[in-house]
Design a protein around this motif. Structure first.
Motif, PDB file in Angstrom:
ATOM      1  N   MET A   1      68.996  49.517  45.979  1.00  0.00           N
ATOM      2  CA  MET A   1      69.677  50.026  44.783  1.00  0.00           C
ATOM      3  C   MET A   1      69.734  48.952  43.696  1.00  0.00           C
ATOM      4  SD  MET A   1      72.646  52.549  46.413  1.00  0.00           S
ATOM      5  CE  MET A   1      73.884  51.435  45.913  1.00  0.00           C
ATOM      6  N   GLU A   2      70.030  47.723  44.089  1.00  0.00           N
ATOM      7  CA  GLU A   2      70.088  46.627  43.119  1.00  0.00           C
ATOM      8  C   GLU A   2      68.721  46.402  42.473  1.00  0.00           C
ATOM      9  OE1 GLU A   2      71.137  41.856  42.806  1.00  0.00           O
ATOM     10  OE2 GLU A   2      70.954  42.766  44.781  1.00  0.00           O
ATOM     11  N   LEU A   3      67.672  46.385  43.286  1.00  0.00           N
ATOM     12  CA  LEU A   3      66.327  46.163  42.764  1.00  0.00           C
ATOM     13  C   LEU A   3      65.878  47.303  41.855  1.00  0.00           C
ATOM     14  CD1 LEU A   3      64.815  44.726  46.029  1.00  0.00           C
ATOM     15  CD2 LEU A   3      65.024  43.485  43.859  1.00  0.00           C
ATOM     16  N   GLN A   4      66.197  48.529  42.222  1.00  0.00           N
ATOM     17  CA  GLN A   4      65.863  49.664  41.363  1.00  0.00           C
ATOM     18  C   GLN A   4      66.529  49.519  40.003  1.00  0.00           C
ATOM     19  OE1 GLN A   4      67.029  52.824  44.059  1.00  0.00           O
ATOM     20  NE2 GLN A   4      64.888  53.381  44.424  1.00  0.00           N
ATOM     21  N   ALA A   5      67.791  49.118  39.999  1.00  0.00           N
ATOM     22  CA  ALA A   5      68.516  48.946  38.740  1.00  0.00           C
ATOM     23  C   ALA A   5      67.901  47.831  37.898  1.00  0.00           C
ATOM     24  CB  ALA A   5      69.990  48.661  39.012  1.00  0.00           C
ATOM     25  N   ILE A   6      67.549  46.733  38.529  1.00  0.00           N
ATOM     26  CA  ILE A   6      66.929  45.617  37.801  1.00  0.00           C
ATOM     27  C   ILE A   6      65.611  46.071  37.186  1.00  0.00           C
ATOM     28  CG2 ILE A   6      65.784  43.369  38.072  1.00  0.00           C
ATOM     29  CD1 ILE A   6      67.930  42.726  40.231  1.00  0.00           C
ATOM     30  N   LEU A   7      64.787  46.742  37.985  1.00  0.00           N
ATOM     31  CA  LEU A   7      63.483  47.178  37.498  1.00  0.00           C
ATOM     32  C   LEU A   7      63.599  48.213  36.382  1.00  0.00           C
ATOM     33  CD1 LEU A   7      61.638  47.229  40.921  1.00  0.00           C
ATOM     34  CD2 LEU A   7      60.996  45.824  38.933  1.00  0.00           C
ATOM     35  N   GLU A   8      64.572  49.092  36.488  1.00  0.00           N
ATOM     36  CA  GLU A   8      64.770  50.090  35.439  1.00  0.00           C
ATOM     37  C   GLU A   8      65.194  49.450  34.124  1.00  0.00           C
ATOM     38  OE1 GLU A   8      67.518  52.944  37.071  1.00  0.00           O
ATOM     39  OE2 GLU A   8      66.024  53.717  38.485  1.00  0.00           O
ATOM     40  N   ASP A   9      65.885  48.327  34.206  1.00  0.00           N
ATOM     41  CA  ASP A   9      66.358  47.646  32.995  1.00  0.00           C
ATOM     42  C   ASP A   9      65.287  46.775  32.329  1.00  0.00           C
ATOM     43  OD1 ASP A   9      68.867  48.781  33.165  1.00  0.00           O
ATOM     44  OD2 ASP A   9      69.806  47.030  34.102  1.00  0.00           O
ATOM     45  N   LEU A  10      64.195  46.529  33.049  1.00  0.00           N
ATOM     46  CA  LEU A  10      63.134  45.703  32.451  1.00  0.00           C
ATOM     47  C   LEU A  10      62.397  46.486  31.379  1.00  0.00           C
ATOM     48  CD1 LEU A  10      61.473  43.991  35.562  1.00  0.00           C
ATOM     49  CD2 LEU A  10      63.169  43.042  33.997  1.00  0.00           C
ATOM     50  N   PRO A  11      61.919  45.779  30.348  1.00  0.00           N
ATOM     51  CA  PRO A  11      61.086  46.455  29.354  1.00  0.00           C
ATOM     52  C   PRO A  11      59.830  47.015  30.023  1.00  0.00           C
ATOM     53  CG  PRO A  11      61.646  44.216  28.663  1.00  0.00           C
ATOM     54  CD  PRO A  11      62.132  44.377  30.067  1.00  0.00           C
ATOM     55  N   LYS A  12      59.360  48.118  29.505  1.00  0.00           N
ATOM     56  CA  LYS A  12      58.157  48.734  30.068  1.00  0.00           C
ATOM     57  C   LYS A  12      56.970  47.804  29.927  1.00  0.00           C
ATOM     58  CE  LYS A  12      60.261  52.473  31.169  1.00  0.00           C
ATOM     59  NZ  LYS A  12      60.927  52.358  32.409  1.00  0.00           N
ATOM     60  N   ALA A  13      56.119  47.789  30.954  1.00  0.00           N
ATOM     61  CA  ALA A  13      54.925  46.959  30.919  1.00  0.00           C
ATOM     62  C   ALA A  13      53.934  47.539  29.905  1.00  0.00           C
ATOM     63  CB  ALA A  13      54.284  46.905  32.315  1.00  0.00           C
ATOM     64  N   PRO A  14      53.210  46.647  29.226  1.00  0.00           N
ATOM     65  CA  PRO A  14      52.244  47.149  28.224  1.00  0.00           C
ATOM     66  C   PRO A  14      51.093  47.894  28.853  1.00  0.00           C
ATOM     67  CG  PRO A  14      52.224  44.727  28.352  1.00  0.00           C
ATOM     68  CD  PRO A  14      53.250  45.215  29.298  1.00  0.00           C
TER      69      PRO A  14
END
Length: 107
Positions: free
Chosen positions: A94-107
C-alpha cells in the motif's frame, strides 16, 4: 552513535564483502549519517544479490527519491511493489502504491 555503527559495519563488510546482511546494516547506518548517498551502492548490491529481497529495494527507491532521481527510483520501487504483492506484504504494498501514484508520469 551513527559513526560507531558505520565504523563497525564498514569493518565487517571489509572482512566479509559478500555478506549482504552486513552490507545492508552498513547501508542503513550510512543512510542515517551525514551523507545518505553513500548508502546507495550498498543497497544496490543487496538488491542485486537477492532477487526476492524487498527491503533494500524499498529503502533504495526512497533514498533515490530523496536525492531527486525519480527516473532511477521508479523501476526500483515498481520492483519492490511486485515483491510486496507476491510475498503478501500488504502494508509495504500500500505504501509503495501510494508513492508510485504520487510520482510524476514518466515521459
Amino acid at each position: 552513535m551513527s559513526a560507531d555503527r558505520i565504523a563497525r559495519f564498514t569493518t565487517l563488510v571489509e572482512q566479509q564483502p559478500d555478506n549482504v546482511m552486513f552490507r545492508f546494516s552498513l547501508a542503513q547506518a550510512l543512510e542515517a549519517g551525514e551523507d545518505p548517498t553513500l548508502a546507495i551502492p550498498h543497497y544496490q548490491t543487496c538488491a542485486a544479490a537477492k532477487a526476492d529481497w524487498m527491503m533494500p529495494r524499498i529503502l533504495l527507491g526512497k533514498l533515490l527519491l530523496k536525492q531527486g532521481d525519480i527516473t532511477a527510483a521508479r523501476p526500483v520501487l515498481e520492483n519492490a511493489l511486485q515483491l510486496a504483492i507476491a510475498q503478501d506484504h500488504e502494508d509495504p504494498a500500500m505504501e509503495l502504491q501510494a508513492i508510485l501514484e504520487d510520482l510524476p508520469k514518466a515521459p
